[in-house]
Scaffold this motif. Structure first.
Motif, mmCIF file in Angstrom:
data_model
loop_
_atom_site.group_PDB
_atom_site.id
_atom_site.type_symbol
_atom_site.label_atom_id
_atom_site.label_comp_id
_atom_site.label_asym_id
_atom_site.label_seq_id
_atom_site.Cartn_x
_atom_site.Cartn_y
_atom_site.Cartn_z
ATOM 1 N N LYS A 64 -34.589 15.382 -2.428
ATOM 2 C CA LYS A 64 -33.285 15.487 -2.768
ATOM 3 C C LYS A 64 -33.238 14.338 -4.052
ATOM 4 O O LYS A 64 -33.966 13.405 -4.085
ATOM 5 C CB LYS A 64 -32.375 15.001 -1.854
ATOM 6 N N SER A 65 -32.168 14.547 -5.153
ATOM 7 C CA SER A 65 -31.915 13.685 -6.143
ATOM 8 C C SER A 65 -31.494 12.421 -5.469
ATOM 9 O O SER A 65 -30.871 12.255 -4.149
ATOM 10 C CB SER A 65 -31.029 14.134 -6.952
ATOM 11 N N THR A 66 -31.480 11.176 -6.156
ATOM 12 C CA THR A 66 -30.883 10.024 -5.970
ATOM 13 C C THR A 66 -29.445 10.088 -5.504
ATOM 14 O O THR A 66 -29.177 9.603 -4.676
ATOM 15 C CB THR A 66 -31.240 8.936 -7.049
ATOM 16 N N GLY A 67 -28.744 10.733 -6.455
ATOM 17 C CA GLY A 67 -27.306 10.828 -6.095
ATOM 18 C C GLY A 67 -26.899 11.718 -4.843
ATOM 19 O O GLY A 67 -26.313 11.298 -4.096
ATOM 20 N N GLU A 68 -27.716 12.694 -4.802
ATOM 21 C CA GLU A 68 -27.397 13.401 -3.376
ATOM 22 C C GLU A 68 -28.103 12.530 -2.018
ATOM 23 O O GLU A 68 -27.078 12.615 -1.155
ATOM 24 C CB GLU A 68 -28.329 14.666 -3.502
ATOM 25 N N SER A 69 -28.922 11.817 -2.357
ATOM 26 C CA SER A 69 -29.492 11.199 -1.333
ATOM 27 C C SER A 69 -28.587 10.097 -0.812
ATOM 28 O O SER A 69 -28.018 9.644 0.349
ATOM 29 C CB SER A 69 -30.857 10.735 -1.322
ATOM 30 N N MET A 70 -27.958 9.256 -1.953
ATOM 31 C CA MET A 70 -26.859 8.421 -1.783
ATOM 32 C C MET A 70 -25.644 8.751 -1.117
ATOM 33 O O MET A 70 -24.959 8.320 -0.243
ATOM 34 C CB MET A 70 -26.715 7.704 -2.789
ATOM 35 N N GLU A 71 -25.390 10.136 -1.409
ATOM 36 C CA GLU A 71 -24.094 10.598 -1.022
ATOM 37 C C GLU A 71 -24.453 10.862 0.570
ATOM 38 O O GLU A 71 -23.435 10.644 1.207
ATOM 39 C CB GLU A 71 -23.759 12.153 -1.658
ATOM 40 N N ILE A 72 -25.589 11.131 0.851
ATOM 41 C CA ILE A 72 -25.889 11.617 2.411
ATOM 42 C C ILE A 72 -25.633 10.396 3.291
ATOM 43 O O ILE A 72 -25.010 10.239 4.021
ATOM 44 C CB ILE A 72 -27.241 12.370 2.586
ATOM 45 N N GLY A 73 -26.401 9.299 2.637
ATOM 46 C CA GLY A 73 -26.151 7.966 3.195
ATOM 47 C C GLY A 73 -24.850 7.403 3.222
ATOM 48 O O GLY A 73 -24.419 6.873 4.599
ATOM 49 N N SER A 74 -24.096 7.500 2.310
ATOM 50 C CA SER A 74 -22.639 7.268 2.167
ATOM 51 C C SER A 74 -21.898 7.915 3.142
ATOM 52 O O SER A 74 -21.157 7.421 4.162
ATOM 53 C CB SER A 74 -22.076 7.348 0.731
ATOM 54 N N ASP A 75 -22.014 9.121 3.334
ATOM 55 C CA ASP A 75 -21.339 9.948 4.261
ATOM 56 C C ASP A 75 -21.406 9.664 5.875
ATOM 57 O O ASP A 75 -20.814 9.372 6.641
ATOM 58 C CB ASP A 75 -21.510 11.426 3.994
ATOM 59 N N LEU A 76 -22.898 9.230 6.068
ATOM 60 C CA LEU A 76 -23.236 8.812 7.284
ATOM 61 C C LEU A 76 -22.464 7.525 7.674
ATOM 62 O O LEU A 76 -22.176 7.391 8.775
ATOM 63 C CB LEU A 76 -24.962 8.695 7.400
ATOM 64 N N PHE A 77 -22.596 6.563 6.701
ATOM 65 C CA PHE A 77 -22.314 5.239 6.877
ATOM 66 C C PHE A 77 -20.637 5.330 7.225
ATOM 67 O O PHE A 77 -20.302 4.569 8.059
ATOM 68 C CB PHE A 77 -22.187 4.358 5.612
ATOM 69 N N VAL A 78 -19.963 6.056 6.363
ATOM 70 C CA VAL A 78 -18.404 6.303 6.510
ATOM 71 C C VAL A 78 -18.158 6.838 7.998
ATOM 72 O O VAL A 78 -17.275 6.355 8.657
ATOM 73 C CB VAL A 78 -17.787 7.097 5.419
ATOM 74 N N SER A 79 -18.819 7.696 8.197
ATOM 75 C CA SER A 79 -18.659 8.470 9.520
ATOM 76 C C SER A 79 -18.877 7.711 10.966
ATOM 77 O O SER A 79 -18.261 7.611 11.683
ATOM 78 C CB SER A 79 -19.581 9.787 9.758
ATOM 79 N N MET A 80 -19.980 6.806 10.613
ATOM 80 C CA MET A 80 -20.262 5.862 11.705
ATOM 81 C C MET A 80 -19.000 5.005 11.920
ATOM 82 O O MET A 80 -18.776 4.455 12.970
ATOM 83 C CB MET A 80 -21.783 5.326 11.744
ATOM 84 N N MET A 81 -18.646 4.240 10.768
ATOM 85 C CA MET A 81 -17.869 3.066 11.060
ATOM 86 C C MET A 81 -16.591 3.731 11.356
ATOM 87 O O MET A 81 -16.025 3.118 12.053
ATOM 88 C CB MET A 81 -17.603 2.529 9.382
ATOM 89 N N LYS A 82 -16.230 4.652 10.812
ATOM 90 C CA LYS A 82 -14.879 5.648 11.285
ATOM 91 C C LYS A 82 -14.862 5.830 12.861
ATOM 92 O O LYS A 82 -14.183 5.487 13.504
ATOM 93 C CB LYS A 82 -14.607 6.801 10.408
ATOM 94 N N GLY A 83 -16.133 6.307 13.302
ATOM 95 C CA GLY A 83 -16.195 6.722 14.522
ATOM 96 C C GLY A 83 -16.319 5.455 15.596
ATOM 97 O O GLY A 83 -15.754 5.731 16.650
ATOM 98 N N HIS A 84 -16.337 4.229 15.149
ATOM 99 C CA HIS A 84 -16.619 3.018 15.804
ATOM 100 C C HIS A 84 -15.151 2.142 15.499
ATOM 101 O O HIS A 84 -15.145 1.240 15.823
ATOM 102 C CB HIS A 84 -17.716 2.360 15.580
ATOM 103 N N ASN A 85 -14.400 2.782 14.788
ATOM 104 C CA ASN A 85 -13.092 2.026 14.232
ATOM 105 C C ASN A 85 -13.359 0.844 13.483
ATOM 106 O O ASN A 85 -12.698 -0.291 13.893
ATOM 107 C CB ASN A 85 -12.020 2.092 15.328
ATOM 108 N N LEU A 86 -14.207 0.724 12.612
ATOM 109 C CA LEU A 86 -14.600 -0.553 11.994
ATOM 110 C C LEU A 86 -14.067 -0.353 10.544
ATOM 111 O O LEU A 86 -14.443 0.842 9.803
ATOM 112 C CB LEU A 86 -16.010 -0.833 12.087
ATOM 113 N N LYS A 87 -13.942 -1.189 9.862
ATOM 114 C CA LYS A 87 -13.403 -1.232 8.376
ATOM 115 C C LYS A 87 -14.717 -1.872 7.592
ATOM 116 O O LYS A 87 -14.810 -3.135 8.300
ATOM 117 C CB LYS A 87 -12.215 -2.133 8.175
#
Length: 166
Positions: A64-87
């Protein structure tokens, strides 16, 4: 270790249209829980930040491109933070730097995906320089990657703060 397996499966799943949120992320957000009361919010945040970094390098390793890879990581981070009610804003000190405890723990957690980091830095180096780095340079690139990733997270936060204050 089970979290790294989840990362692997998330990275290898097809990417869905940007019009809707990836259903795999929604499922992960709703069902994958870490006992943040036991570990503490900072520790959970460090673990999720590490998951984002590991997802990034796994994406690179799968072409995957660096941009697509970063987007995947970012989406995962946001989902995990949101799922645990963390800011994410709680991860920073008064100078908008990542808290030292989070930095230190993130660095320690990155050892669980070190083999993936090795492959990704070799791939990125070869793309830029036309050759694979030697062992000594690879070790330096691994350390550099970890610090680069943390720095990018801080820089992004500071840029967002500047934009929000306009």
């Amino acid at each position: 270790m089970k979290y790294l397996l989840c990362l692997f499966f998330l990275i290898t799943m097809p990417v869905f249209s940007k019009e809707g949120k990836n259903p795999n992320l929604i499922q992960l957000e709703n069902n994958m829980t870490l006992d943040c009361e036991e570990y503490g919010d900072d520790s959970c945040s460090a673990r999720f930040l590490t998951m984002a970094g590991c997802a990034y390098v796994m994406g690179i390793n799968r072409g995957k491109s660096t941009g697509e890879s970063m987007e995947i990581g970012s989406d995962l981070f946001v989902s995990m933070m949101k799922g645990h009610n963390l800011k994410a804003s709680n991860m920073f000190d008064n100078q908008n730097n990542l808290k030292e405890s989070i930095k230190n723990e993130t660095i320690q957690w990155f050892r669980f995906c070190e083999e993936e980091i090795v492959r990704s830095v070799e791939i990125l180096y070869e793309k830029k320089n036309g050759k694979i780095p030697d062992n000594e340079l690879t070790r330096k690139l691994i350390k550099g990657f970890v610090w680069w990733f943390l720095d990018e997270f801080e820089v992004t936060n500071k840029q967002l703060k500047i934009i929000q204050n306009w």
